[in-house]
Design a protein around this motif. Structure first.
Motif, PDB file in Angstrom:
ATOM      1  N   ILE A   1      41.793  35.502  32.276  1.00  0.00           N
ATOM      2  CA  ILE A   1      40.870  34.311  32.830  1.00  0.00           C
ATOM      3  C   ILE A   1      41.471  34.408  34.417  1.00  0.00           C
ATOM      4  CG2 ILE A   1      40.604  31.859  33.055  1.00  0.00           C
ATOM      5  CD1 ILE A   1      41.588  31.814  29.956  1.00  0.00           C
ATOM      6  N   ASN A   2      42.234  34.576  35.120  1.00  0.00           N
ATOM      7  CA  ASN A   2      42.595  34.518  36.264  1.00  0.00           C
ATOM      8  C   ASN A   2      42.015  35.747  37.131  1.00  0.00           C
ATOM      9  OD1 ASN A   2      44.157  32.197  36.423  1.00  0.00           O
ATOM     10  ND2 ASN A   2      45.947  33.218  36.058  1.00  0.00           N
ATOM     11  N   ILE A   3      41.983  36.820  36.324  1.00  0.00           N
ATOM     12  CA  ILE A   3      41.473  38.143  36.858  1.00  0.00           C
ATOM     13  C   ILE A   3      39.879  38.072  36.991  1.00  0.00           C
ATOM     14  CG2 ILE A   3      41.129  40.534  36.473  1.00  0.00           C
ATOM     15  CD1 ILE A   3      43.853  40.850  35.185  1.00  0.00           C
ATOM     16  N   VAL A   4      39.419  37.486  35.870  1.00  0.00           N
ATOM     17  CA  VAL A   4      37.887  37.474  35.970  1.00  0.00           C
ATOM     18  C   VAL A   4      37.506  36.401  37.092  1.00  0.00           C
ATOM     19  CG1 VAL A   4      36.025  36.441  34.798  1.00  0.00           C
ATOM     20  CG2 VAL A   4      37.572  37.922  33.634  1.00  0.00           C
ATOM     21  N   ARG A   5      38.390  35.250  37.155  1.00  0.00           N
ATOM     22  CA  ARG A   5      37.949  34.317  38.281  1.00  0.00           C
ATOM     23  C   ARG A   5      38.069  34.954  39.572  1.00  0.00           C
ATOM     24  NH1 ARG A   5      42.148  30.303  37.215  1.00  0.00           N
ATOM     25  NH2 ARG A   5      40.690  29.531  35.740  1.00  0.00           N
ATOM     26  N   GLU A   6      39.029  35.585  39.870  1.00  0.00           N
ATOM     27  CA  GLU A   6      39.404  36.405  41.142  1.00  0.00           C
ATOM     28  C   GLU A   6      38.119  37.634  41.155  1.00  0.00           C
ATOM     29  OE1 GLU A   6      42.882  38.655  43.647  1.00  0.00           O
ATOM     30  OE2 GLU A   6      43.414  37.119  42.135  1.00  0.00           O
ATOM     31  N   ILE A   7      37.855  38.139  40.404  1.00  0.00           N
ATOM     32  CA  ILE A   7      36.510  39.087  40.525  1.00  0.00           C
ATOM     33  C   ILE A   7      35.426  38.311  40.776  1.00  0.00           C
ATOM     34  CG2 ILE A   7      35.205  40.681  39.334  1.00  0.00           C
ATOM     35  CD1 ILE A   7      37.386  41.481  37.560  1.00  0.00           C
ATOM     36  N   ARG A   8      35.384  37.533  40.292  1.00  0.00           N
ATOM     37  CA  ARG A   8      33.939  36.439  40.432  1.00  0.00           C
ATOM     38  C   ARG A   8      33.959  35.875  41.801  1.00  0.00           C
ATOM     39  NH1 ARG A   8      30.759  33.738  36.872  1.00  0.00           N
ATOM     40  NH2 ARG A   8      32.146  34.118  35.158  1.00  0.00           N
TER      41      ARG A   8
ATOM     42  N   VAL B   1      41.374  44.214  39.554  1.00  0.00           N
ATOM     43  CA  VAL B   1      42.560  44.418  38.417  1.00  0.00           C
ATOM     44  C   VAL B   1      43.573  45.135  38.455  1.00  0.00           C
ATOM     45  CG1 VAL B   1      42.492  45.329  36.192  1.00  0.00           C
ATOM     46  CG2 VAL B   1      40.376  44.331  36.877  1.00  0.00           C
ATOM     47  N   THR B   2      43.653  46.043  39.367  1.00  0.00           N
ATOM     48  CA  THR B   2      44.676  46.940  39.740  1.00  0.00           C
ATOM     49  C   THR B   2      45.905  46.162  40.699  1.00  0.00           C
ATOM     50  OG1 THR B   2      43.415  48.078  41.675  1.00  0.00           O
ATOM     51  CG2 THR B   2      43.665  49.098  39.395  1.00  0.00           C
ATOM     52  N   ARG B   3      45.404  45.059  41.157  1.00  0.00           N
ATOM     53  CA  ARG B   3      46.451  44.118  42.091  1.00  0.00           C
ATOM     54  C   ARG B   3      47.258  43.369  40.801  1.00  0.00           C
ATOM     55  NH1 ARG B   3      42.718  42.855  45.763  1.00  0.00           N
ATOM     56  NH2 ARG B   3      42.111  40.855  44.961  1.00  0.00           N
ATOM     57  N   TYR B   4      46.653  43.031  39.855  1.00  0.00           N
ATOM     58  CA  TYR B   4      47.466  42.364  38.711  1.00  0.00           C
ATOM     59  C   TYR B   4      48.137  43.571  37.832  1.00  0.00           C
ATOM     60  CZ  TYR B   4      45.208  37.893  39.169  1.00  0.00           C
ATOM     61  OH  TYR B   4      44.845  36.524  39.692  1.00  0.00           O
ATOM     62  N   TRP B   5      47.328  44.564  37.570  1.00  0.00           N
ATOM     63  CA  TRP B   5      47.929  45.690  36.807  1.00  0.00           C
ATOM     64  C   TRP B   5      48.258  46.750  37.540  1.00  0.00           C
ATOM     65  CZ3 TRP B   5      43.774  45.589  32.183  1.00  0.00           C
ATOM     66  CH2 TRP B   5      44.029  44.420  31.560  1.00  0.00           C
ATOM     67  N   SER B   6      49.541  46.894  38.187  1.00  0.00           N
ATOM     68  CA  SER B   6      49.949  48.085  38.969  1.00  0.00           C
ATOM     69  C   SER B   6      49.835  49.377  38.606  1.00  0.00           C
ATOM     70  CB  SER B   6      51.203  47.774  39.878  1.00  0.00           C
ATOM     71  OG  SER B   6      52.238  47.679  38.784  1.00  0.00           O
TER      72      SER B   6
END
Lengths: 130, 110
Positions: A105-112, A25-30
């Protein structure tokens, strides 16, 4: 009406899953703002966060977004700015908006993706150790 | 989950007036936004719990009034891993008078 949809993702180790998901998440939200969901304690900045013993993390996109959430709750102004992570047993729950943005949606996909990789690695290591 | 546990339902003034008009409270099931299951949603969190807004995502105007009652009979704690403080009844949910503990402004809840 209680809001948010809960997305369940299998994981090997809850504290590792929280760590991996938070890093994603923090990669998306710096400028993300982190809080312990149970105590409400602030965990930001990310480098100071310790996940041992933590079961819930609230991640808002910025400090300002966090303040807005605390003041206004769920509303148009806070839409798309909060991800709630909960670790329980072998599951990581990611709570996002009822109608999430493409970014979420992209963040969740990456976490998964990262947790599946971790689960695979962990299983493989267990087999090698045995 | 203990039968003595207190369960809360937050609402706005029109919702509060409609539900409290009956001796037994009837909470009406509805379709929430997104892909969530049809039903009526409850929580075990008090409004003064840490980070209540963020954890429940209830709009502020829907937090103004609260119904509190004891017991969780007929309520589903959703699947393993989901937010443990969220309870769901897939149909309308009736709370008889003997289970009712409080209704009114959330901020003055004892």
């Amino acid at each position: 009406m209680i809001g948010g949809q809960d997305i369940l993702i299998p994981c090997a180790e809850p504290s590792v899953a929280l760590d991996l998901a938070t890093r994603t998440v923090t990669r998306y939200w710096s400028e993300a703002h982190l809080e312990d969901g149970e105590s409400g304690d602030v965990l930001s900045p990310y480098r100071d966060a310790h996940f041992a013993g933590i079961r819930e993390i609230l991640i808002t996109k910025t400090q300002q977004a966090s303040d807005l959430w605390d003041k206004l709750g769920a509303c148009e102004a806070t839409n798309g700015t909060l991800i709630h992570l909960l670790a329980s047993g072998k599951t990581l729950t990611v709570v996002i908006d009822d109608e999430p943005s493409e970014e979420m949606i992209n963040i969740v996909r990456e976490i998964r993706g990262s947790l599946i990789q971790e689960l695979f690695t962990s299983t493989a290591e267990t087999k090698v150790a045995a | 989950m203990s039968d003595a546990e207190i369960v809360y339902h937050y609402t706005d003034q029109p919702g509060w007036n409609a539900i409290r008009a009956q001796v037994d409270w009837l909470f009406k099931a509805s379709q929430p936004p997104g892909n969530r299951p049809f039903g009526v949603y409850f929580t075990t969190l008090r409004v003064d719990a840490p980070k209540f807004h963020k954890k429940t995502r209830i709009p502020v105007d829907k937090q103004e009034y609260v119904f509190a009652f004891t017991g969780t009979e007929g309520l589903e704690q959703r699947d393993e891993g989901r937010r443990p403080f969220v309870l769901l009844s897939p149909t309308d949910y009736l709370v008889a008078k003997h289970r009712q503990t409080y209704n009114g402004k959330s901020e003055t809840m004892p």
